[in-house]
Design a protein around this motif. Structure first.
Motif, PDB file in Angstrom:
ATOM      1  N   ILE A 139       0.836  -1.204   0.000  1.00  0.00           N
ATOM      2  CA  ILE A 139       0.000   0.000   0.000  1.00  0.00           C
ATOM      3  C   ILE A 139       0.873   1.256   0.000  1.00  0.00           C
ATOM      4  CG2 ILE A 139      -1.582   1.354   1.434  1.00  0.00           C
ATOM      5  CD1 ILE A 139      -2.989  -1.239   2.113  1.00  0.00           C
ATOM      6  N   ILE A 140       1.926   1.251   0.781  1.00  0.00           N
ATOM      7  CA  ILE A 140       2.833   2.406   0.812  1.00  0.00           C
ATOM      8  C   ILE A 140       3.478   2.603  -0.560  1.00  0.00           C
ATOM      9  CG2 ILE A 140       4.996   3.274   1.787  1.00  0.00           C
ATOM     10  CD1 ILE A 140       4.104   1.979   4.452  1.00  0.00           C
ATOM     11  N   GLY A 141       3.913   1.518  -1.194  1.00  0.00           N
ATOM     12  CA  GLY A 141       4.516   1.607  -2.529  1.00  0.00           C
ATOM     13  C   GLY A 141       3.527   2.115  -3.569  1.00  0.00           C
ATOM     14  N   ALA A 142       2.283   1.644  -3.512  1.00  0.00           N
ATOM     15  CA  ALA A 142       1.267   2.106  -4.470  1.00  0.00           C
ATOM     16  C   ALA A 142       0.973   3.586  -4.275  1.00  0.00           C
ATOM     17  CB  ALA A 142      -0.008   1.281  -4.306  1.00  0.00           C
ATOM     18  N   TYR A 143       0.905   4.029  -3.026  1.00  0.00           N
ATOM     19  CA  TYR A 143       0.676   5.454  -2.762  1.00  0.00           C
ATOM     20  C   TYR A 143       1.836   6.289  -3.295  1.00  0.00           C
ATOM     21  CZ  TYR A 143       0.063   9.868  -0.414  1.00  0.00           C
ATOM     22  OH  TYR A 143      -0.061  11.205  -0.171  1.00  0.00           O
TER      23      TYR A 143
END
Length: 141
Positions: free
Chosen positions: A28-32
Motif C-alpha cells: 500500500i505504501i509503494g502504491a501510494y
C-alpha cells in the motif's frame, strides 16, 4: 506471556496479521508513492517543464529547439543582442548547424517554491527561453 496471547487470538488470525504487516502494508505504501510520483510528473507535463526544467533553451524562429543548457552550468544568462556559439544538435523538425546565433529575446520563467521553510511568495528561476536567429551563411536566406 506469548502462550496467553495465542490463546486469546487464534493462530490463523495471528498469522494473517503478521502477513498483512509484512506484505500488505509495504504494498500500500509503494502504491501510494507511485501515484504521488505520477501526479508530480503529470503536473510537470502540464507546466511544460518536464524535459527542459532548470535549463536555458535556445529556440529558432520556427519554434524548434536548438540546444538545452542546464542553468547550473552557466555563470550568466545571455541578453538580447548577444551572439552565442552553439553546437547546434537540434531536437525537432531538422538538424541545426553549429555556429553563431543572435539572441533576439529571452524569457525567464519562474515557479513558486513549495519547500518547507521557504519564504512567503518565494519564486525560483525554472527555465529560460532564448529566441535566436542563425548567423550561419548556409542558413540565412
Amino acid at each position: 506471556m506469548l502462550e496467553n496471547w495465542i490463546h486469546i487470538a487464534p493462530l490463523g488470525t495471528f498469522l494473517a496479521t503478521i502477513l498483512w504487516c509484512l506484505i500488505g502494508l509495504p504494498t500500500i505504501i509503494g502504491a501510494y508513492y507511485q501515484s504521488w510520483r505520477a501526479r508530480q510528473e503529470a503536473r510537470a507535463v502540464r507546466e511544460g517543464t518536464l524535459h527542459s526544467m532548470n535549463c536555458l533553451e535556445f529556440i529558432s524562429g520556427d519554434g524548434c529547439c536548438i540546444n538545452l543548457i542546464p542553468l547550473e552550468t552557466l555563470h550568466s544568462l545571455p541578453k538580447a543582442g548577444d551572439v552565442v556559439l552553439l553546437p547546434g544538435h537540434g531536437i525537432g523538425h531538422g538538424e541545426f548547424l553549429p555556429g553563431a546565433y543572435l539572441v533576439e529575446s529571452i524569457e525567464h520563467l519562474y515557479t513558486p517554491v513549495e519547500l518547507k521553510g521557504s519564504r512567503p511568495q518565494e519564486a525560483r528561476l525554472t527555465k529560460a527561453v532564448a529566441k535566436v536567429t542563425s548567423l550561419n551563411p548556409e542558413l540565412v536566406v
